[in-house]
Scaffold this active site. Structure first.
Site, PDB file in Angstrom:
ATOM      1  N   HIS A 154      -3.728   6.129   3.882  1.00 27.34           N
ATOM      2  CA  HIS A 154      -4.545   5.033   3.361  1.00 27.34           C
ATOM      3  C   HIS A 154      -4.022   3.688   3.872  1.00 27.34           C
ATOM      4  CE1 HIS A 154      -5.769   1.987   0.331  1.00 27.34           C
ATOM      5  NE2 HIS A 154      -6.867   2.720   0.214  1.00 27.34           N
ATOM      6  N   ASP A 214       0.832  -1.198   0.000  1.00 30.51           N
ATOM      7  CA  ASP A 214       0.000   0.000   0.000  1.00 30.51           C
ATOM      8  C   ASP A 214       0.875   1.260   0.000  1.00 30.51           C
ATOM      9  OD1 ASP A 214      -2.307   1.833   0.719  1.00 30.51           O
ATOM     10  OD2 ASP A 214      -3.301  -0.101   0.915  1.00 30.51           O
ATOM     11  N   SER A 267     -11.401  -0.574  -0.509  1.00 34.98           N
ATOM     12  CA  SER A 267     -10.101  -0.577   0.172  1.00 34.98           C
ATOM     13  C   SER A 267     -10.231  -1.013   1.619  1.00 34.98           C
ATOM     14  CB  SER A 267      -9.471   0.818   0.126  1.00 34.98           C
ATOM     15  OG  SER A 267      -8.818   1.048  -1.093  1.00 34.98           O
TER      16      SER A 267
END
Length: 951
Positions: A247, A183, A401
């Site tokens: 994120h 990620d 996600s």
């Protein structure tokens, strides 16, 4: 060869998007970026290249300049292996075999300098005989959406939704299972994450590559990108420098936040280890630049679960190679399905072997933003999900996600309870134990079976008793003819099945569909005993494509697996496109395609939907378009135009149909007009292609156009031609020549042992035309990248412009060949015919040109010794249809039409005919919709066929 269609699903594929017939050999097509992608979606001046051999020394691709047409087109600045398998990462022969099978040791990053568009650079490099594929280094994007901080009062209600508390009573944690977070990076100091960060004790931070894996001091993970994508510099710090990059932090907490520590949040896995792999840049919060490199790193460093909460439409062969490799090492690739709101494939989620996750709300309804499709494996909560953020903080995010790491966390719990399972098997347990979210679930009606097997239920997964799990790996489709799966065909489907989990006995497999255009003839097979991890071939399952099936109809099929002696019952889906509006012609040595719009070799632009022109494993044609012009402002055509676009002036009236009972090995017909043109001429065109099986006629295909003037005024100065872009071997090393005596244009390459190809004008009643072209020449109409209407008419109306093109090593060549001018009176028509020819050398194609000319000179009317009558075409028919008659001797011949009660409704023919082959039109005006019969009588012999008339 060419009639059996094999669609390979490597390892396990949960559900397959769509199948179309594929014919080998596969042509080397010019590269085009996926629709909608721009330069922001790939790294500049960077390509991914896979070589055919392990040794780079066997390649002619090297650092330095590559030239074409005497000028430097591409300068390669570096060629470096993407993966270096060293030290502890290569411990067994099995691991080395996995690498070899996937070919990861043959994949390199190639840096270059060039002013050419990246598509042209790919085209240039993939010509190298040592190269297996070339593609851009795609950039992907994360799939989260910021949400209101007070979205929910219960900050982790999703844990109750997936039954995590109940699961913990059976398996409280995922101790020692490693989840890789590929990620944007993570917060390595976060109080709810630090205790679960995976530490590579074999390589402490001391400036030395202690474990010899090629990564110095990768103690707490790895950063594949660094500060900026404009200058990628990898390092050993996957920690994020800013809140905007959190994120990966949010994903990390969902996968394995430290639980039972009296702080923050809990996670399903509780204490699974987080391998942090940063594949984004410090200066971009969403872009994923090195995702596939990160996936490989994870698999080689011990991760069983690999979480990918990112994706994009760029799905090349490189990503599939990576997924194949890591699955072969026992990993599960959990991928976010995407937030596109559509069923368009997003990669890596849509790759075979990936475990795609959709997003549902707290009431198990598909989130409005979530992607969906038959490739999705499972659904999980992903809306308003509370987790860790940067700087020891927490917050809400939404998207697939978030759904993906929840599934990854559950998979880790299953692996902790069943440590001998592979990651893939753990995923299968999650899939088969999911809760149904389709029955009586308002809001999911439009997405039935497209949100996977249901919503994740962790309790059921860790409580699961023994069960098989059957999934198909490969589908083979055989229609017994051209592969078009045409209306009226009987089609056989064969499946290669694999049992991923435990053995079962008395397994039954059934094929079904709710589509009324398909009739299942053979839909049930008993497979018997099926052992764990065994693979079996099952089939044929036979279906009939109904006669009135619309063209290019996508059929959704269901495969159902059951054991009537137990409670095992499972299903999966695939789509198969039937009654294609093009047909592949594979009856002789030249493989090609007839379209419904007049194109040669392909139905679509840019070498899509068709075979092109194939001969002895060489793909030689990139574009074959029809052009009909009457003035510099009126040219109806489907050739290239400007800015990579094409003109699409032809409207399909009747799709391609194979003439049944034809007198030749293959005869196909279609009808179209030019009504889609911005300035239509007023044309109706009947298109025919004919192929012969036996020598000396087995290296050409006859292409005929009958052009009718549908206006009330005569058409003068009509020119009809084909635009051909030949790419024989290396396209920039081609030559063109024109044989005026034979009206034959032919192309060949300067590279040795390559074949010839050409187009011959068979019609001799009008002057021929030939105009050679190459965009590499400054005076050429194509030099500026545009092909205007005026330029098209100029190439059609200039007669024989030249008889050769190409010097030195050659050029990238094209041409326009045809005839004119014609004069077509109102309601009248003219015919022009070509032969597309292939051969080993010039003498070979000249021989075939003579054979084609002789064949057409006899008007293709080769009389056989037996009285024959063909099926009418088109069928079903409206107003007018045709039938071919083979009359072996002089004699009286009649042709009559009867209704289904046997009453004669029309006399078509009643006269003495001389020996020959005749095409007879049947006027159907006045006949109502229904089934009719037509009968031909010749010297006491009768032939009867059924036809369908529609009003």
């Amino acid at each position: 060869m060419g009639k059996i269609v094999s669609v390979l699903v490597v390892l396990v594929m949960v559900i397959l998007p769509s199948f179309k017939p594929i014919f080998e050999p596969k042509p080397l097509k010019k590269y085009h970026l996926p629709a909608g992608l721009t330069s922001a979606d790939y790294l500049p001046s960077t390509l991914i290249v896979k070589f055919k051999n392990v040794s780079l020394g066997k390649s002619t691709l090297s650092v330095g300049s590559r030239q074409f047409n005497g000028t430097t087109a591409v300068t390669i600045t570096s060629i470096n292996p993407i993966y270096q398998f060293k030290g502890a990462t290569l411990q067994t022969l099995a691991e080395q075999k996995s690498i070899d099978n996937a070919g990861l040791n043959r994949i390199y990053q190639v840096k270059y300098n060039s002013s050419l568009p990246i598509e042209k650079v790919v085209d240039e490099l993939q010509k190298d005989a040592s190269v297996e594929y070339v593609e851009p280094s795609f950039v992907y994007y994360t799939f989260d959406t910021p949400n209101d901080p007070d979205f929910l009062d219960g900050k982790q209600s999703y844990l109750d939704q997936v039954k995590a508390p109940e699961a913990w009573t059976i398996q409280p944690n995922a101790n020692k299972v490693v989840i890789a977070i590929v990620d944007s990076g993570s917060d390595l100091q976060h109080a709810d994450l630090a205790g679960n960060i995976y530490l590579n004790s074999s390589d402490p931070v001391n400036g030395i590559d202690d474990d010899g894996d090629g990564y110095i001091d990768n103690y707490m993970g790895w950063d594949f990108v660094g500060a900026t994508a404009s200058k990628i510099v990898a390092d050993n710090n996957p920690d994020i420098p800013a809140d905007s990059l959190d994120h990966g932090v949010h994903v990390s907490g969902l996968a394995s936040a430290v639980s039972n520590n009296g702080l923050g949040i809990a996670s399903i896995a509780e204490n699974a280890k987080l391998m942090i792999i940063k594949v984004g840049a410090d200066d971009n919060s969403r872009a994923i630049y090195k995702g596939y490199e990160g996936i490989i790193y994870a698999a080689n460093h011990g991760a069983k679960i690999i979480n990918c909460s990112w994706g994009g439409p760029g799905g090349g062969a490189y990503g599939q190679d990576v997924v194949n490799y890591v699955v072969s090492k026992g990993c599960l690739v959990v991928a976010a399905a995407g937030n596109s709101k559509t069923n368009e494939p997003i990669y890596p989620a849509a790759y075979s072997g990936a475990f795609a996750v959709a997003n549902v709300t707290s009431d198990d309804v598909k989130a409005s933003s979530s992607s969906f499709g038959y490739h999705v494996a499972i659904a999980a909560p992903g809306t308003g999900i509370y987790s860790t953020t940067n700087g020891n903080n927490y917050g809400y995010k939404s998207g697939t996600s978030m759904a993906a790491p929840i599934v990854s966390s559950a998979a880790a719990l299953v692996l902790a309870k069943n440590p001998l399972l592979t990651g893939l098997q753990a995923g299968e347990i999650l899939r088969i134990t999911a809760d149904d979210i389709y029955i009586n679930k308002v809001g999911n009606e439009l997405y039935t079976n497209q949100l996977g097997s249901g919503r994740l239920n962790v309790f059921k997964a860790v409580s699961a008793s023994s069960s098989p799990s059957i999934r198909y790996q490969k589908i083979t489709i055989d229609d017994g003819s051209s592969g078009a799966l045409s209306a009226g065909d009987t089609v056989s489907y064969y499946f290669e099945l694999k049992n991923i989990l435990l053995a079962t006995n008395n397994l039954e497999v059934s094929l079904s569909t709710d589509n009324p255009n398909i009739k299942i003839v053979t839909g049930l097979k008993n497979v018997g005993a099926f052992n764990a991890l065994e693979t079996k071939s099952v089939g044929p399952f036979k279906v009939v494509v109904n006669a009135n099936t619309p063209e290019n109809t996508n059929i959704l099929f269901k495969l159902n697996y059951s054991n009537p002696l137990s409670n095992y019952n499972a299903k999966e889906f695939f789509t198969s496109t039937v009654n294609l509006d093009y047909q592949n012609i594979t009856v002789n040595q030249l493989y090609t395609t007839i379209s419904s719009n007049g194109r040669i070799g392909y139905s679509g632009a840019n070498a899509h939907d068709g075979l092109g022109v194939l001969y002895k494993d060489f793909s030689m044609l990139y574009e074959g378009a029809l052009m009909i012009g009457v003035s510099p402002t009126q040219v109806s055509n489907n050739a290239r135009s400007a800015n990579g676009e094409t003109d699409e002036d032809f409207f399909k009236v009747k799709g391609v149909a194979r003439v049944q009972d034809a007198m030749v090995a293959y005869e196909g017909i279609s009808t179209f007009n030019d009504s889609k043109s911005v300035s239509p001429i007023g044309l109706l065109v009947n298109h025919k292609q004919i192929a012969y099986k036996n020598a000396p006629d087995d290296k050409f295909v006859v292409v005929e156009y009958e052009v009718t003037n549908t206006t009330n005024l005569p058409l003068n100065n009509v020119y009809i031609g084909l635009f051909a872009d030949w790419d024989i071997d290396e396209s920039s090393k081609n030559f063109l020549a024109y044989d005026e005596e034979k009206r034959l244009s032919y192309a060949y390459a300067s590279t040795p042992l390559t074949p010839y190809a050409g187009i011959q004008v068979l019609s001799t009643n009008v002057k021929p035309l030939f105009y050679p072209l190459s965009y590499q020449l400054g005076s050429d109409p194509l030099y500026d990248g545009n092909f205007s209407t005026t330029e098209k008419y100029h190439t059609l109306s200039s007669g024989i412009k030249a008889t050769n093109l190409g010097t030195g090593d050659g050029l990238d060549i094209m041409c326009v060949i045809g005839a004119g001018p014609y004069i077509i009176a109102p309601g009248k028509s003219v015919k022009i015919a070509f032969a597309v020819i292939v051969g080993d050398d010039l003498a070979d194609i000249q021989k075939s040109a003579m054979a084609a000319s002789e064949k057409y000179t006899k008007s293709l009317k080769v009389v056989e010794s037996e009285f024959k009558m063909s099926q009418n075409y088109p069928n079903p028919a409206k107003k007018l249809s045709s039938v071919d008659l083979n009359i072996p001797d002089n004699g009286f011949t009649s042709l009559e039409v009867f209704d289904y009660l046997g009453r004669k409704v029309k006399d078509v023919l009643a006269k003495d005919l001389k020996q020959g082959v005749y095409t007879t039109s049947i006027d159907l005006s006045g006949l109502k919709t229904g089934v009719y019969f037509y009968r031909c009588t010749f010297k006491g012999q009768q032939k009867v066929h059924k036809m369908i008339v529609v009003e």
